[in-house]
Design a protein around this motif. Structure first.
Motif, PDB file in Angstrom:
ATOM      1  N   GLN A 149       0.844  -1.192   0.000  1.00 26.61           N
ATOM      2  CA  GLN A 149       0.000   0.000   0.000  1.00 26.61           C
ATOM      3  C   GLN A 149       0.880   1.242   0.000  1.00 26.61           C
ATOM      4  O   GLN A 149       1.883   1.316   0.704  1.00 26.61           O
ATOM      5  CB  GLN A 149      -0.933  -0.022   1.211  1.00 26.61           C
ATOM      6  N   HIS A 150       0.471   2.239  -0.794  1.00 24.78           N
ATOM      7  CA  HIS A 150       1.271   3.440  -1.005  1.00 24.78           C
ATOM      8  C   HIS A 150       0.692   4.597  -0.195  1.00 24.78           C
ATOM      9  O   HIS A 150      -0.483   4.946  -0.339  1.00 24.78           O
ATOM     10  CB  HIS A 150       1.285   3.789  -2.498  1.00 24.78           C
ATOM     11  N   ILE A 151       1.522   5.197   0.658  1.00 23.48           N
ATOM     12  CA  ILE A 151       1.112   6.335   1.479  1.00 23.48           C
ATOM     13  C   ILE A 151       1.912   7.563   1.054  1.00 23.48           C
ATOM     14  O   ILE A 151       3.127   7.495   0.883  1.00 23.48           O
ATOM     15  CB  ILE A 151       1.355   6.054   2.975  1.00 23.48           C
ATOM     16  N   LEU A 187       6.750   4.117   8.833  1.00 20.70           N
ATOM     17  CA  LEU A 187       5.799   3.481   7.916  1.00 20.70           C
ATOM     18  C   LEU A 187       6.499   2.483   6.990  1.00 20.70           C
ATOM     19  O   LEU A 187       5.954   1.415   6.692  1.00 20.70           O
ATOM     20  CB  LEU A 187       5.072   4.549   7.097  1.00 20.70           C
ATOM     21  N   TYR A 198       5.005  -0.398   4.265  1.00 28.52           N
ATOM     22  CA  TYR A 198       4.312   0.463   3.321  1.00 28.52           C
ATOM     23  C   TYR A 198       5.295   1.110   2.348  1.00 28.52           C
ATOM     24  O   TYR A 198       6.457   1.355   2.679  1.00 28.52           O
ATOM     25  CB  TYR A 198       3.548   1.565   4.054  1.00 28.52           C
ATOM     26  N   VAL A 249       6.225   4.544   0.703  1.00 27.79           N
ATOM     27  CA  VAL A 249       5.984   5.905   1.182  1.00 27.79           C
ATOM     28  C   VAL A 249       6.654   6.922   0.266  1.00 27.79           C
ATOM     29  O   VAL A 249       7.821   6.783  -0.096  1.00 27.79           O
ATOM     30  CB  VAL A 249       6.513   6.087   2.617  1.00 27.79           C
ATOM     31  N   ASP A 273      -2.736   5.156  -1.856  1.00 30.80           N
ATOM     32  CA  ASP A 273      -3.754   4.447  -1.075  1.00 30.80           C
ATOM     33  C   ASP A 273      -4.149   5.217   0.179  1.00 30.80           C
ATOM     34  O   ASP A 273      -5.172   4.924   0.789  1.00 30.80           O
ATOM     35  CB  ASP A 273      -3.233   3.055  -0.683  1.00 30.80           C
ATOM     36  N   MET A 274      -3.330   6.189   0.577  1.00 33.02           N
ATOM     37  CA  MET A 274      -3.648   7.027   1.733  1.00 33.02           C
ATOM     38  C   MET A 274      -2.811   8.301   1.671  1.00 33.02           C
ATOM     39  O   MET A 274      -1.678   8.290   1.187  1.00 33.02           O
ATOM     40  CB  MET A 274      -3.361   6.294   3.052  1.00 33.02           C
ATOM     41  N   TRP A 275      -3.404   9.407   2.165  1.00 34.82           N
ATOM     42  CA  TRP A 275      -2.700  10.673   2.305  1.00 34.82           C
ATOM     43  C   TRP A 275      -2.518  10.996   3.791  1.00 34.82           C
ATOM     44  O   TRP A 275      -3.431  10.779   4.593  1.00 34.82           O
ATOM     45  CB  TRP A 275      -3.490  11.814   1.680  1.00 34.82           C
ATOM     46  N   ILE A 276      -1.354  11.556   4.137  1.00 35.95           N
ATOM     47  CA  ILE A 276      -1.126  12.143   5.450  1.00 35.95           C
ATOM     48  C   ILE A 276      -0.728  13.595   5.201  1.00 35.95           C
ATOM     49  O   ILE A 276       0.313  13.868   4.601  1.00 35.95           O
ATOM     50  CB  ILE A 276      -0.027  11.400   6.233  1.00 35.95           C
ATOM     51  N   VAL A 281      -3.066   4.566  10.924  1.00 35.60           N
ATOM     52  CA  VAL A 281      -2.965   4.141   9.522  1.00 35.60           C
ATOM     53  C   VAL A 281      -3.473   2.711   9.362  1.00 35.60           C
ATOM     54  O   VAL A 281      -4.283   2.404   8.484  1.00 35.60           O
ATOM     55  CB  VAL A 281      -1.508   4.264   9.032  1.00 35.60           C
TER      56      VAL A 281
END
Length: 228
Positions: free
Chosen positions: A3-5, A22, A27, A29, A48-51, A113
Motif C-alpha cells: 500500500q502506497h502512502i 511506515l 508500506y 511511502v 492508497d492514503m494521504w497524510i 494508519v
C-alpha cells in the motif's frame, strides 16, 4: 502489492521520521514538502492514503484535502499543531478520515494508519450481512458498497455509505449522535458530533425525500415508510 502512502509535510524531520516508521511496517511511502507538488501528483495518480500537514507553504492542507476529496475517496489523515475543536471539525467536514495533533507519537500515527486500512478491507470477506438491503425505494448493495434511491445510483463517500448502511440495517431504530460517531469513525475518535450532522445533511441533499429523520435532542433514524 504494498500500500502506497503519500506524506505532505514541510518539516523535513517529521516527514523523515514518519516515513521511516511506515516503511518499517511494509508500506511504500512518498514525501513532499508542499501541497502544490502533492496536487500535481494527485492529478496523475492517487496513493492508497494521504497524510497531510495543515500549515504548508502556499496552498494549505485544508485546501489540498478538499481538492483530493473532489476526485478520490482514499483515506486522509490530517496532522496539525492546531488543537482547536473548530480546526478538527473543519478537517472532517472537508473529508478527512482522522485528525492527529502535534506533537504526536509516530507509533500512534502508524496505529491509526493500520486501523483505517483495516476498515477499508472488502466487506464481502467478513462473512456478514446479506448483499442487498431494501427499505422502500432505498436499496443498498453491500458487497459493492453501492446505494440506489428510486432506482438511481447515488454517488456517496465512504463515510456517507457507512452511516446510511447502519441506519438501513436498523430501520426505525433511533441512534444517538455518539453511537453514530463510533460506528462511522471508530471508538477511538474524539471530536464533535457535528461531523454526524454534516453527513446527514449531505445524504439528504443527495437523496431528496429520503426518510432520514432527526430525533430531536438525540440523533437520527431511518423510517420504514418513505417521506411524502
Amino acid at each position: 502489492m504494498r500500500q502506497h502512502i503519500f506524506i505532505v509535510e514541510d518539516d523535513p524531520n517529521i516527514r523523515e521520521i514518519v516515513k521511516a516508521y511506515l516503511v518499517k511496517e511494509g508500506y511504500e511511502v512518498s514525501v513532499v514538502g508542499d501541497a502544490e507538488s502533492a496536487w500535481a501528483y494527485a492529478e496523475k495518480q492517487q496513493p492508497d492514503m494521504w497524510i497531510l500537514d495543515i500549515m504548508l507553504p502556499g496552498m494549505d492542507g485544508y485546501e489540498l484535502c478538499k481538492r483530493i476529496r473532489q476526485t478520490s475517496e482514499v483515506p486522509i489523515i490530517i496532522i496539525s499543531a492546531k488543537d482547536e475543536e473548530v480546526d478538527k471539525i473543519l478537517g472532517l467536514e472537508l473529508g478527512s478520515d482522522d485528525y492527529l495533533t502535534k506533537p504526536f507519537s509516530p507509533r500512534e500515527l502508524v496505529a491509526r494508519v493500520k486501523r483505517l486500512f483495516r476498515r477499508l478491507q472488502p466487506l464481502e470477506t467478513k462473512s456478514i450481512q446479506a448483499a442487498t438491503i431494501e427499505v422502500g425505494s432505498l436499496v443498498i448493495n453491500h458487497n459493492e458498497r453501492r446505494v440506489f434511491w428510486h432506482g438511481n445510483e447515488v454517488d456517496v463517500t465512504s463515510k456517507e455509505y457507512d452511516l446510511i448502511y447502519h441506519l438501513v440495517r436498523n430501520e426505525n431504530r433511533a441512534f444517538s449522535r455518539e453511537e453514530l460517531l463510533t460506528l462511522v469513525w471508530g471508538d477511538d475518535y474524539f471530536g464533535s458530533d457535528r461531523a454526524v450532522d454534516d453527513l446527514v445533511k449531505r445524504l439528504r441533499k443527495k437523496m431528496d425525500g429520503v426518510p432520514l429523520e432527526t430525533v430531536w435532542g438525540y440523533g437520527y433514524r431511518l423510517r420504514q415508510e418513505e417521506a411524502t
